[in-house]
Design a protein around this motif. Structure first.
Motif, mmCIF file in Angstrom:
data_model
loop_
_atom_site.group_PDB
_atom_site.id
_atom_site.type_symbol
_atom_site.label_atom_id
_atom_site.label_comp_id
_atom_site.label_asym_id
_atom_site.label_seq_id
_atom_site.Cartn_x
_atom_site.Cartn_y
_atom_site.Cartn_z
ATOM 1 N N ALA A 1 -1.802 7.968 -17.034
ATOM 2 C CA ALA A 1 -2.504 6.543 -17.123
ATOM 3 C C ALA A 1 -1.776 5.719 -16.049
ATOM 4 O O ALA A 1 -2.496 5.017 -15.468
ATOM 5 C CB ALA A 1 -2.319 6.027 -18.450
ATOM 6 N N PHE A 2 -0.673 5.760 -16.168
ATOM 7 C CA PHE A 2 0.373 4.992 -15.028
ATOM 8 C C PHE A 2 -0.103 5.260 -13.685
ATOM 9 O O PHE A 2 -0.438 4.301 -12.866
ATOM 10 C CB PHE A 2 1.762 4.954 -15.177
ATOM 11 N N LEU A 3 -0.108 6.500 -13.569
ATOM 12 C CA LEU A 3 -0.230 6.878 -12.019
ATOM 13 C C LEU A 3 -2.045 6.735 -11.767
ATOM 14 O O LEU A 3 -2.334 6.575 -10.548
ATOM 15 C CB LEU A 3 -0.099 8.416 -11.921
ATOM 16 N N ALA A 4 -2.812 6.968 -12.598
ATOM 17 C CA ALA A 4 -4.168 6.760 -12.288
ATOM 18 C C ALA A 4 -4.543 5.476 -11.854
ATOM 19 O O ALA A 4 -5.156 5.034 -10.885
ATOM 20 C CB ALA A 4 -4.913 6.745 -13.427
ATOM 21 N N VAL A 5 -3.805 4.295 -12.137
ATOM 22 C CA VAL A 5 -4.080 2.814 -12.085
ATOM 23 C C VAL A 5 -3.897 2.651 -10.537
ATOM 24 O O VAL A 5 -4.784 2.090 -9.454
ATOM 25 C CB VAL A 5 -3.273 1.882 -12.700
ATOM 26 N N GLY A 6 -2.571 3.234 -9.885
ATOM 27 C CA GLY A 6 -2.446 3.141 -8.289
ATOM 28 C C GLY A 6 -3.289 3.817 -7.638
ATOM 29 O O GLY A 6 -3.695 3.524 -6.652
ATOM 30 N N THR A 7 -3.465 5.083 -8.052
ATOM 31 C CA THR A 7 -4.581 6.124 -7.340
ATOM 32 C C THR A 7 -5.890 5.517 -7.170
ATOM 33 O O THR A 7 -6.494 5.657 -6.252
ATOM 34 C CB THR A 7 -4.421 7.236 -8.071
ATOM 35 N N LEU A 8 -6.258 4.757 -8.264
ATOM 36 C CA LEU A 8 -7.959 4.432 -8.205
ATOM 37 C C LEU A 8 -7.966 3.314 -7.331
ATOM 38 O O LEU A 8 -8.939 2.945 -7.094
ATOM 39 C CB LEU A 8 -8.398 4.102 -9.631
ATOM 40 N N PHE A 9 -6.886 2.429 -7.305
ATOM 41 C CA PHE A 9 -6.814 1.342 -6.039
ATOM 42 C C PHE A 9 -6.599 1.886 -4.911
ATOM 43 O O PHE A 9 -7.321 1.534 -3.661
ATOM 44 C CB PHE A 9 -5.717 0.418 -6.469
ATOM 45 N N LEU A 10 -5.913 3.058 -4.504
ATOM 46 C CA LEU A 10 -5.526 3.793 -3.216
ATOM 47 C C LEU A 10 -6.789 4.538 -2.625
ATOM 48 O O LEU A 10 -6.862 4.504 -1.398
ATOM 49 C CB LEU A 10 -4.321 4.511 -3.430
ATOM 50 N N LEU A 11 -7.628 5.114 -3.568
ATOM 51 C CA LEU A 11 -8.263 6.155 -3.290
ATOM 52 C C LEU A 11 -9.536 5.433 -2.418
ATOM 53 O O LEU A 11 -9.897 5.847 -1.322
ATOM 54 C CB LEU A 11 -9.020 6.883 -4.254
#
Length: 337
Positions: free
Chosen positions: A302-312
């Motif tokens: 969940a923590f990693l998904a937050v940043g990744t979904l902004f970065l993608l």
């Protein structure tokens, strides 16, 4: 009352799958251009071939970094088992990509040794593509595992099957590269790309046939998935669609179509990727651990998904923008200097 828990595994599976495929597609065609580069007829042709990928080749490797980090963060058990199993081909691949990048830069800055750097760029592309194919073949064949650890040797990945998949990927990337050059060039150089594209296509077709027959013999589970009833009927659209696309690709390589050869090559990769996904699902460590068994904790995902979904979206936007800015035919009077 039991609280509902969101399952992040499908999300990370999608991110990892898309990241790997975009790397294979985008870096695949510029590796393919490098594979064909050594066959260019003269220096002017080599300059145009190089200029066709000069603005975008290094950005394509963003997806390799994303895929590796997604595997490490979201599926650490898979990362811990797969990495030592394919250590040597990954090392060869990374060194080849580094050497290829150095050759790209030095070709223009060290004119005295330009022939050396030309060979370095071409052979680095071929070796990098072959090493990626070996990794793919080793993944399909499976690994020797003891508990949660890789128990085999680092050279177990080098087998006749993995050498075949290595050669197959070289032909596949060459086909993608030929399609890109047909799209970006014109005149005699475009005709040259068509000729090499036809040769690469024959290699791809032969490789698809051999790998498709060999893979079920490696693992009974794959044979059962594809050839048991009713799966054989339900999955029959995959080989049928592949055959139709292959026929269209061959036709487009022999007529005056410019975009169709590149699109056809992409679709052949899509179908091959889909075939591998169907064969392996839901395994991420063949044939031992599923995606859910190898996943990190829910809090970590969940923590990693937050940043990744902004970065993608950022990665997708600057990638699309670079291709839009440098659209159109490459010419001798503009390019990388």
């Amino acid at each position: 009352m039991t609280a509902l828990v969101f399952d992040f595994v499908p999300v990370w599976t999608l991110i990892l799958g898309v990241g790997v495929f975009l790397y294979v597609l985008l870096d695949g065609f510029d590796l393919g251009v490098g594979i064909l580069y050594g066959f260019a007829p003269d220096r002017d042709a080599r300059n145009l071939v190089m200029n066709s990928i000069a603005p975008i080749w290094d950005g394509n490797e963003t997806w390799l970094v994303l895929g590796g980090l997604a595997l490490l963060a979201a599926f650490p058990l898979a990362f811990a088992i797969i990495l030592p199993a394919v250590y040597f081909p990954l090392l060869i691949m990374l060194l080849s990509l580094i050497f290829r990048g150095v050759a790209f830069e030095f070709r223009y800055r060290d004119a005295e040794h330009r022939t050396f750097w030309d060979h370095a760029f071409s052979y680095g592309s071929r070796l990098g593509a072959f090493a990626q194919g070996v990794v793919l073949g080793a993944f399909i064949a499976g690994f020797e595992i003891d508990g949660r650890h890789f128990a085999g040797s680092s050279v177990d990945c080098f087998t006749p099957f993995t050498f075949l998949t290595g050669v197959a990927l070289v032909f596949g990337y060459a086909l993608l590269g030929a399609g890109w050059l047909i799209l970006k060039t014109e005149g005699p150089l475009q005709d040259w790309a068509r000729r090499l594209g036809r040769f690469a296509f024959i290699g791809v077709l032969a490789a698809i046939a051999v790998v498709s027959l060999w893979t079920p013999m490696l693992q009974p589970s794959i044979a059962s998935r594809w050839f048991s009833w009713p799966n054989v009927a339900l999955l029959s659209p995959v080989p049928i669609a592949t055959a139709v696309i292959a026929y269209w690709e061959w036709r487009s390589l022999n007529d005056r179509s410019e975009a169709a050869p590149f699109v056809g090559a992409i679709l052949l990769f899509v179908m091959s990727y889909l075939g591998i996904a169907i064969s392996m699902w839901p395994m991420i460590v063949p044939y031992k651990y599923t995606l859910w068994e190898a996943a990190s904790s829910e809090a970590t995902q969940a923590f990693l998904a937050v940043g990744t979904l902004f970065l993608l979206p950022v990665i997708l936007m600057y990638t699309a923008w670079s291709y839009w800015v440098f659209r159109g035919k490459v010419r001798a009077d503009i390019g990388y200097h």
